[in-house]
Scaffold this motif. Sequence first.
Motif, PDB file in Angstrom:
ATOM      1  N   UNK A 179      12.552 -15.405  10.565  1.00 12.26           N
ATOM      2  CA  UNK A 179      11.216 -15.431  11.162  1.00 12.26           C
ATOM      3  C   UNK A 179      11.302 -15.637  12.669  1.00 12.26           C
ATOM      4  N   UNK A 180      12.250 -16.463  13.113  1.00 15.33           N
ATOM      5  CA  UNK A 180      12.415 -16.688  14.552  1.00 15.33           C
ATOM      6  C   UNK A 180      12.823 -15.395  15.252  1.00 15.33           C
ATOM      7  N   UNK A 181      13.767 -14.673  14.650  1.00 14.92           N
ATOM      8  CA  UNK A 181      14.207 -13.415  15.237  1.00 14.92           C
ATOM      9  C   UNK A 181      13.044 -12.417  15.301  1.00 14.92           C
ATOM     10  N   UNK A 182      12.256 -12.355  14.228  1.00 15.46           N
ATOM     11  CA  UNK A 182      11.110 -11.441  14.208  1.00 15.46           C
ATOM     12  C   UNK A 182      10.092 -11.804  15.283  1.00 15.46           C
ATOM     13  N   UNK A 183       9.854 -13.118  15.465  1.00 11.91           N
ATOM     14  CA  UNK A 183       8.883 -13.563  16.470  1.00 11.91           C
ATOM     15  C   UNK A 183       9.340 -13.171  17.877  1.00 11.91           C
ATOM     16  N   UNK A 184      10.624 -13.348  18.152  1.00 15.51           N
ATOM     17  CA  UNK A 184      11.152 -13.006  19.476  1.00 15.51           C
ATOM     18  C   UNK A 184      11.098 -11.493  19.696  1.00 15.51           C
ATOM     19  N   UNK A 185      11.446 -10.735  18.689  1.00 13.21           N
ATOM     20  CA  UNK A 185      11.381  -9.280  18.818  1.00 13.21           C
ATOM     21  C   UNK A 185       9.942  -8.824  19.047  1.00 13.21           C
ATOM     22  N   UNK A 186       8.992  -9.472  18.388  1.00 13.59           N
ATOM     23  CA  UNK A 186       7.576  -9.147  18.582  1.00 13.59           C
ATOM     24  C   UNK A 186       7.165  -9.432  20.025  1.00 13.59           C
ATOM     25  N   UNK A 187       7.629 -10.567  20.571  1.00 16.33           N
ATOM     26  CA  UNK A 187       7.300 -10.904  21.955  1.00 16.33           C
ATOM     27  C   UNK A 187       7.856  -9.865  22.917  1.00 16.33           C
ATOM     28  N   UNK A 188       9.100  -9.438  22.684  1.00 16.31           N
ATOM     29  CA  UNK A 188       9.686  -8.409  23.543  1.00 16.31           C
ATOM     30  C   UNK A 188       8.942  -7.084  23.408  1.00 16.31           C
ATOM     31  N   UNK A 189       8.509  -6.753  22.185  1.00 14.93           N
ATOM     32  CA  UNK A 189       7.760  -5.508  21.987  1.00 14.93           C
ATOM     33  C   UNK A 189       6.469  -5.537  22.800  1.00 14.93           C
ATOM     34  N   UNK A 190       5.821  -6.700  22.855  1.00 18.72           N
ATOM     35  CA  UNK A 190       4.591  -6.817  23.634  1.00 18.72           C
ATOM     36  C   UNK A 190       4.881  -6.710  25.134  1.00 18.72           C
ATOM     37  N   UNK A 191       6.033  -7.230  25.549  1.00 18.78           N
ATOM     38  CA  UNK A 191       6.415  -7.123  26.968  1.00 18.78           C
ATOM     39  C   UNK A 191       6.602  -5.662  27.363  1.00 18.78           C
TER      40      UNK A 191
END
Length: 316
Positions: A37-49
């Motif tokens: 879940x942590x990895x998914x959250x970070x990837x989501x943040x980068x996708x938004x960036x």
Amino acid sequence: MGAAGGKDTAATGGDAIAGEQRRLLNVAYRLLGSVTEAEDAVQDAYARWYALSPGGRAAIRSPGAWLTTVTGRICLDLLGSARARRERYVGAWLPEPLPGLAGRELRGGSGRAGAADPADQIVLDESVTTAFLVVLESMTPAERVAFVLHDVFRYPFTEIAGVLGRTPAACKQLAASARRRVGGVRAPVAADDRAEVVRQVKEAWENRDIPALVGLLDPAAVMTADGGGPAGAAPRPVEGGANIARYMVAVADRAPGLELLELPVSGLPGLVARRAGTVVTVASFGIADGRVTRIWVVRNPAKLRPWAGDGGTAGP
């Protein structure tokens, strides 16, 4: 890990943005208790960036702070829905245990092992021990975010306010409330003393020595097991040192061929059970006054992926 999120990385380009990933993953794991879940959250943040226009990204003075805020908000949303997800979970839910260097070597350098493995990027300290993460589970989502960002990572309340959508004063109150919940979890036990108790538990368990186990367990000890459905585990916590000792010996009798190893689990001495070279159980311990007060046992194969040599699911 006390670096605040206000670090200005705008002038250093994409490499600096990518370099924020390790820090963000460390934040997200402590907020969620799950590597996946942590990895998914970070990837989501980068996708938004990267979904921002070039002009939009250029206008952000501190991309690191922006990514931290977005990651924190994503984790806050996930924590808000976690209660419903945990209610559907089979049995007790425990955070994912992390292997130390020796545990990573079990994987033989294949598959997920190596610098690309998210679990390898998480710094092992007192804020990732099972006891600490279990206490974090008792907090409200807002308390957890405020406490982790401020007390663990030293972010100022002015930045935390942007994550929670509250005033800095309100965030400070949330962190104080969370701090009271933590209580004595951080009370230190000498590493050598802790390792010796775990070693004695291993020997007594291997010898099916119930009296020795009872002597090592606090009379009020509690054992919680997380099988998640795919792996067998006690559906409810086992309470009392004598009951736990009998349960441990019964499990050993029903599981021939297990190899028991003393290895760091989430930064502290623990026990890891392998069958045919595959990690099937990871146990961590709460210890006080020379006795085991808590045992947390993770058997859910999905939570043992960081321990698996091929990155796949550990066997039942």
